[in-house]
Design an enzyme around this catalytic site. Sequence first.
Site, PDB file in Angstrom:
ATOM      1  N   ASN A   9       0.857   1.317  15.443  1.00  0.00           N
ATOM      2  CA  ASN A   9       1.697   2.381  15.813  1.00  0.00           C
ATOM      3  C   ASN A   9       2.845   3.005  14.728  1.00  0.00           C
ATOM      4  OD1 ASN A   9       3.877   4.091  16.870  1.00  0.00           O
ATOM      5  ND2 ASN A   9       4.801   2.344  18.137  1.00  0.00           N
ATOM      6  N   LYS A  11       4.721   5.239  14.262  1.00  0.00           N
ATOM      7  CA  LYS A  11       6.099   5.924  14.659  1.00  0.00           C
ATOM      8  C   LYS A  11       6.252   7.314  13.800  1.00  0.00           C
ATOM      9  CE  LYS A  11       7.454   1.262  16.034  1.00  0.00           C
ATOM     10  NZ  LYS A  11       8.540   0.136  16.368  1.00  0.00           N
ATOM     11  N   HIS A  95       6.959   3.571  25.428  1.00  0.00           N
ATOM     12  CA  HIS A  95       7.557   2.322  24.245  1.00  0.00           C
ATOM     13  C   HIS A  95       8.993   2.314  24.326  1.00  0.00           C
ATOM     14  CE1 HIS A  95       8.565   1.095  20.530  1.00  0.00           C
ATOM     15  NE2 HIS A  95       7.347   0.776  20.308  1.00  0.00           N
ATOM     16  N   GLU A  97      11.131   2.555  22.522  1.00  0.00           N
ATOM     17  CA  GLU A  97      12.102   3.679  21.642  1.00  0.00           C
ATOM     18  C   GLU A  97      12.317   4.749  22.530  1.00  0.00           C
ATOM     19  OE1 GLU A  97       9.906   3.032  18.112  1.00  0.00           O
ATOM     20  OE2 GLU A  97      10.980   1.169  17.904  1.00  0.00           O
ATOM     21  N   GLU A 167       6.034  -5.861  24.890  1.00  0.00           N
ATOM     22  CA  GLU A 167       6.817  -5.741  23.649  1.00  0.00           C
ATOM     23  C   GLU A 167       8.199  -6.098  23.992  1.00  0.00           C
ATOM     24  OE1 GLU A 167       4.746  -2.884  20.642  1.00  0.00           O
ATOM     25  OE2 GLU A 167       6.106  -1.784  21.798  1.00  0.00           O
ATOM     26  N   GLY A 173      10.483  -4.959  15.556  1.00  0.00           N
ATOM     27  CA  GLY A 173      10.844  -4.286  14.053  1.00  0.00           C
ATOM     28  C   GLY A 173      12.163  -5.399  13.540  1.00  0.00           C
TER      29      GLY A 173
HETATM   30  P1  PGA Z   1       6.797  -3.847  14.795  1.00  0.00           P
HETATM   31  O1  PGA Z   1       6.701  -2.694  16.061  1.00  0.00           O
HETATM   32  O2  PGA Z   1       5.563  -4.364  14.981  1.00  0.00           O
HETATM   33  O3  PGA Z   1       7.449  -3.301  13.907  1.00  0.00           O
HETATM   34  O4  PGA Z   1       7.924  -5.053  15.547  1.00  0.00           O
HETATM   35  C1  PGA Z   1       6.165  -2.820  17.100  1.00  0.00           C
HETATM   36  C2  PGA Z   1       6.057  -1.562  18.081  1.00  0.00           C
HETATM   37  O5  PGA Z   1       7.202  -1.273  18.255  1.00  0.00           O
HETATM   38  O6  PGA Z   1       5.135  -1.192  18.683  1.00  0.00           O
END
Ligand code: PGA
Length: 250
Positions: A9, A11, A95, A97, A167, A173
């Site tokens: 992903n 982003k 997601h 976010e 997740e 992150g």
């Molecule tokens: P990350 O993100 O691997 O940077 O923790 C995962 C995601 O948000 O899909």
Amino acid sequence: MRKYIIAGNWKMFTLRDEAAALAHSLVPLVAGIENADVLLCPPFTGLDRMEKVLEGTGIFLGAQNMYHEDEGAYTGEISPAMLKDLGVSHVIVGHSERRQYFNESGSFLNLKVKAAVEAGLIPILCVGETLEERESGATESVIAGQLEDGLEGVEIARGEDLVLAYEPIWAIGTGKTASPEQAQEVHAFIRAKLTQAFGADLAGTIRIQYGGSVKPDNAAELMGQPDIDGALVGGASLNAESFAAIVRSV
Ligand code: PGA
């Protein structure tokens, strides 16, 4: 036997040239992998160029979001048909976010999951709890609610037509990964909910990814868990060697 599915992903990172270059360097590094589906999800602006780069490689192209209508006066939105037109096969839905920054609700995400399935796209429905929810013992009730909302009335012919991603928001992150045991516990809970919704045969073939600070050094242990069928990788997917190492860890 469920085939692993490892998704990158990206982003809101990569301009078109950067996306194409990253995909170019990744292709030889994951060539010949047979026990995992590999999926790259660049920003919308990268999809057109990426379709050409990935042609014939066996690597799938995914989108990070979509709207649920096929067309119409929805300024700024992208439809399932538009994604299909770009060679997209999978779409991330809900997601954290999107839920957090864009206020996407469970019932709204349900429309997206249904529209994706109807269009022949494979939705990757994301669920996960915050740190406060985990610490107050609410993890299972939060996940159950997200699954019930997101999957209400969803009908699939094959387990492969739907992917879930667990997740935990506190692990995204942050460099903090759920331990393999913590993740497996929630994945088993999700599998049980899927069994209630779809029956044991379908639920047994639906893949459930783990996401949240997946790195080359923790991927193998996570994916060694019985109900963890792959990874949704954010940060580490922006580096071809790291992402390839995660893919190779299965
Ligand atoms: P990350 O993100 O691997 O940077 O923790 C995962 C995601 O948000 O899909």
